[in-house]
Design a protein around this motif. Structure first.
Motif, PDB file in Angstrom:
ATOM      1  N   ARG A   1       0.915  -1.135   0.080  1.00  0.00           N
ATOM      2  CA  ARG A   1      -0.026  -0.077  -0.080  1.00  0.00           C
ATOM      3  C   ARG A   1       0.947   1.186   0.013  1.00  0.00           C
ATOM      4  O   ARG A   1       1.821   1.321   0.925  1.00  0.00           O
TER       5      ARG A   1
ATOM      6  N   GLU B   1       3.992  -1.306   3.587  1.00  0.00           N
ATOM      7  CA  GLU B   1       3.321  -0.047   3.375  1.00  0.00           C
ATOM      8  C   GLU B   1       4.324   1.064   3.126  1.00  0.00           C
ATOM      9  O   GLU B   1       5.505   1.051   3.582  1.00  0.00           O
TER      10      GLU B   1
ATOM     11  N   GLU C   1       3.963   5.121   3.363  1.00  0.00           N
ATOM     12  CA  GLU C   1       2.805   6.244   4.025  1.00  0.00           C
ATOM     13  C   GLU C   1       3.842   7.496   3.651  1.00  0.00           C
ATOM     14  O   GLU C   1       4.756   7.747   4.368  1.00  0.00           O
TER      15      GLU C   1
END
Length: 526
Positions: free
Chosen positions: A267, A394, A396
């Motif tokens: 992600r 991930e 971010e």
């Protein structure tokens, strides 16, 4: 009323009063070892259950990860200083020794207070379950290994501790004592084998089978051909490219995460205009770059070995960031591992033209499990604790004002450019009078090494010969031919990077942003 024990006999187990035997010499010791055997069984069964339902929830591993997370930062640095890349096996051994000591006491307690012993085992199982569910990748089944292992260990403790008290009443050469010893050893050995095989299966066999099935595509942008002379033919100098088996490993994962590439998802989210999620296959289908890059751990002492050079294959990080379109104020890119570890790099550094990447290959192979399979970050010029997230799940986009990654609250600097350093690999200890090749490596990733000098005792600095430049993101080998004279001499090296900065003589420890000082060795010339 005297406490009751289970006494074995030919027809099974009978329930009878037994008080004097409890006080026989050796009874308490056997009961104590009953607790240790029960702990082995608990761990072995817990590892087996973890291999079946939740590999990352194995009780010892989960507790070890909690210890790593909560141990004071000075102790962490001390462990790395003392044990280097063996710090994790040492920690695991320490946990096993502590568990054995606690279990010995629990076994003795169970001999006279059976339910107290069971309660103590239950408390250890609860601790293991709590540690497992505290992990970032925990699920509803994460408690299963600790609970199943606790039940098995409690049952064995109840049975063996009762039996230990009874055989203490027998003559020293009694059949019951030999049977007890044989049974205890067999249980401990069986539990150890079960635990080892289960750990191997859950952490290595499954992942390695998936890794072996990966076929890496050729790079769209391959590495440049290495120039002649990029490595020197000097015995004893560190190889220019570090073999995978010799590449250092420093991270916070007590056990290597087992990530199935078929289920992998990355992600990219946070302060972005277009969040993105990619599978492993989709990452491999993107244009890949191939680069030689030297990585270095911030815990590396002057002259230390926590550094290595490899050929990496991966997706250019700047391309992915261009696709998600970060907000102007998102000045930090946080990589998050499957186990919750975080590392925050400046967003600008990941977009300034350097070959920052999400690596999927290392030295021509899919990433090894211990180095982050299936995906890890590689950012040239930054220490690993802010950039080299392994087992990456991930990315971010955030800001340094809003979020502190794992190591920052523990006293380390938020930005961590690698410092100019050099090391003497040879000679070490002794040398023969005459011409001696003094050689080693020097690095200043993303700036490159411009010069290396060597000094004998307190003499003048002498220029060393450098290997050809392969990249400003890799180290360079160097050699200086020394006319060595008999006696005891001190050799010192220093490097100057391409910006003109010469490494400082000022001695500083690795914390908070990398060690400084000059590397020296003492040589006895005969």
């Amino acid at each position: 009323m005297p406490p009751r024990v289970w006494r074995p006999h030919d027809g099974g187990m009978t329930h009878e009063s037994e008080d004097p035997a409890r006080r026989r010499p050796g009874g308490g010791v056997r009961a104590g070892w009953s607790g240790v055997v029960a702990a082995f069984v608990s761990v072995g069964v817990g590892e087996l259950a973890a291999a079946v339902v939740a590999p990352r929830a194995a009780p010892l591993a989960a507790i070890g990860d909690v210890v790593i997370a909560w141990v004071p930062e000075p102790l962490k640095r001390l462990a790395i200083d003392w044990f280097g890349t063996a710090d994790k096996p040492v920690l695991q051994l320490g946990i096993v020794v502590l568990l054995a000591a606690l279990s010995f006491g629990i076994g003795r307690l169970a001999a006279t207070r059976p339910w107290w012993g069971v309660a103590a085992v239950a408390a250890l199982a609860v601790a293991g379950a709590a540690a497992a569910v505290s992990r970032a990748d925990a699920s509803a089944v994460s408690v299963v290994p600790a609970v199943v292992g606790g039940v098995a260990g409690g049952a064995v403790l109840w049975w063996l501790s009762r039996w230990a008290v009874v055989v203490a009443a027998e003559p020293p050469d009694g059949v019951g004592r030999r049977r007890f010893l044989t049974t205890a050893v067999a249980l401990a050995a069986g539990a150890a084998v079960t635990g080892f095989v289960s750990r191997w299966w859950s952490q290595r066999a499954v992942v390695e089978a998936a890794r072996a099935a990966v076929v890496l595509p050729p790079p769209a942008d391959p590495a440049l051909e290495l120039p002649a002379g990029h490595r020197l033919d000097v015995p004893g100098v560190t190889p220019w490219r570090t073999p995978i088996r010799d590449f250092y490993r420093i991270d916070t994962a007590l056990t290597v995460p087992a990530v199935d590439p078929a289920e992998y998802r990355l992600r990219i989210h946070g302060r972005v205009a277009a969040p993105l999620e990619l599978t492993y296959r989709e990452l491999l289908d993107l244009p890949l770059i191939e680069r030689d890059i030297t990585l270095c751990c911030v815990s590396n002492e002057v002259g230390g070995g926590l550094i290595g050079n490899a050929r990496w294959l991966g997706v250019r990080l700047a391309d992915l960031l261009a696709e998600v379109r970060p907000d102007p104020g998102a000045d930090q890119l946080v990589g998050r591992s499957i186990d919750g570890f975080t590392a925050g790099a400046p967003t600008s550094v990941c977009r300034d033209g350097r070959d920052a990447m999400l690596a999927v290959g290392m030295n021509g192979e899919p990433l090894p499990a211990v180095h982050g399979f299936p995906v890890r970050m590689v950012v040239p010029g930054l220490y690993g604790y802010v950039s080299a997230t392994k087992w990456l799940t991930e990315l971010e986009l955030t800001s340094f004002d809003d979020y502190d990654a794992y190591w920052i609250p523990r006293g380390w600097s938020a930005t961590a450019p690698i410092k100019t350093q050099s090391r003497i690999d040879t000679p070490r200890g002794t040398a023969t009078a005459g011409e001696v090749a003094v050689a080693g490596v020097a690095w200043a990733q993303h700036r490159g090494i411009g010069a290396v000098e060597v000094r004998v005792d307190d003499g003048d600095w002498r220029p060393a010969e450098l290997s050809a430049v392969a990249s400003t993101d890799t180290w360079r080998q160097w050699v200086w031919r020394w006319r060595a004279t008999p006696g005891r001499h001190r050799l010192t090296v220093r490097a100057t990077d391409n910006s003109g900065e010469t490494q400082t003589e000022e001695i500083a420890p690795p914390a908070p942003d990398g060690a400084t000082g000059l590397h020296s060795v003492t040589v006895q010339v005969d």
